[in-house]
Design an enzyme around this catalytic site. Structure first.
Site, PDB file in Angstrom:
ATOM      1  N   HIS A  76       5.151   2.854   0.628  1.00  0.00           N
ATOM      2  CA  HIS A  76       4.741   1.883  -0.226  1.00  0.00           C
ATOM      3  C   HIS A  76       5.091   2.004  -1.708  1.00  0.00           C
ATOM      4  CE1 HIS A  76       1.400   4.178  -2.116  1.00  0.00           C
ATOM      5  NE2 HIS A  76       1.050   4.502  -0.976  1.00  0.00           N
TER       6      HIS A  76
ATOM      7  N   GLU B  80      -3.083   5.186   6.119  1.00  0.00           N
ATOM      8  CA  GLU B  80      -3.263   6.534   5.397  1.00  0.00           C
ATOM      9  C   GLU B  80      -4.356   7.377   5.992  1.00  0.00           C
ATOM     10  OE1 GLU B  80      -1.914   8.973   4.045  1.00  0.00           O
ATOM     11  OE2 GLU B  80      -1.513   8.315   2.087  1.00  0.00           O
TER      12      GLU B  80
END
Length: 293
Positions: free
Chosen positions: A48, A151
């Site tokens: 990201h 994550e």
């Protein structure tokens, strides 16, 4: 290896050549692998863009102020630059599916990079939010959210997701059907996912990719998941190749890799092989005595 020219009579010359050729065939170039195309997938791994938690530093990741951190204005600039690269390189027309972690920063990155060109009257990938205009789903690949590529779980508030019902309002054209719970039941305030469990989850995600029929897939995910998952690969390669696979990702970095199904994980059928011999006829035997050659 050179084939030595010798004086010979009749078939003895042929046999001598075959002995030398067999040694050539048994000694391929070191490190070269050959695999059927239908047992390979191209995956475009993307971390990201810069999030507000990246600017704050690790010590602040436990603060609720960074709950489901979104990307910064600089992060949006990174998204725009990667989008230009994806279009100029031709990837925008070859990627068949975008798989994205269900966190705000990854979904913002994914739709910004791989979304449609301009907003029209179709369900938007991203509705207007965080002072950003809506992003169209027109002519874009399908997007699917997947918990396996999140994550590292627990403790850090930036890694806790919102409810899926809230995300569906923000990202109407992303498919959330693979996520079982509306609330985030995986994240725990006092328990941080271990390196081993994170790597195991990442490898399960790689196996899940083989259940998809698409051959070229973009994955927008996170640094820790990428680092610990990719560490399991490349030990059979030169150290420089291992480093290419496993080095840490920058924000908004894209790294295309090829994964190979060497163990028949998926019963993938080929769409490009052609068996030949149509129309059929009876061929004369070849010099090797195999009438199929």
């Amino acid at each position: 290896m050179k084939i030595k020219v010798i004086r010979c009579i009749g078939d003895k010359f042929v046999m001598q050549c075959r002995n030398h050729l067999s040694q050539i065939y048994m000694d391929p170039a070191p490190g070269v692998g050959l695999y059927p195309l239908h047992r390979c997938k191209t995956i475009h791994l993307v971390r990201h863009a810069q999030g507000f938690h990246n600017v704050a530093g690790v010590k602040d990741h436990r603060s609720p102020d960074f709950f489901d951190s979104q990307i910064t204005p600089l992060g949006w600039d990174q998204v725009n630059n990667l989008r230009k690269h994806v279009h100029s390189s031709g990837l925008s027309t070859s990627i068949e599916l975008v798989v994205v972690s269900p966190l705000l920063r990854t979904m913002q990155t994914a739709v910004g990079v791989f979304g449609g060109e301009s907003y029209v009257d179709v369900p938007p990938l991203m509705a207007e939010n965080t002072n950003r205009p809506p992003i169209s789903s027109l002519n874009s690949p399908p997007f699917v959210a997947m918990e396996l590529c999140r994550e590292r779980l627990g403790v850090n508030w930036c890694d806790k997701r919102r409810s899926i019902s809230e995300y569906m309002t923000l990202f109407p054209a992303i498919d959330f059907s693979l996520i079982e719970s509306d609330a985030d039941t995986l994240w725990e305030l006092d328990v941080r996912e271990t390196d081993e469990d994170l790597a195991k989850r990442g490898l399960n995600f790689m196996k899940w990719l083989w259940t998809r029929e698409e051959r070229e897939i973009a994955v927008v995910t996170h640094s820790a998941l990428l680092l610990h998952t990719l560490a399991a690969f490349g030990d059979d390669c030169h150290s420089c190749v291992k480093n290419e696979i496993c080095k840490p990702f920058n924000n908004c970095e894209l790294r295309p890799l090829v994964i190979v199904d060497r163990s028949m994980i998926a019963s993938t059928s080929t769409k490009t092989n052609y068996g030949g011999k149509l129309p059929r006829d009876t061929d004369a035997p070849s010099v090797d005595g195999d009438d199929k050659n």
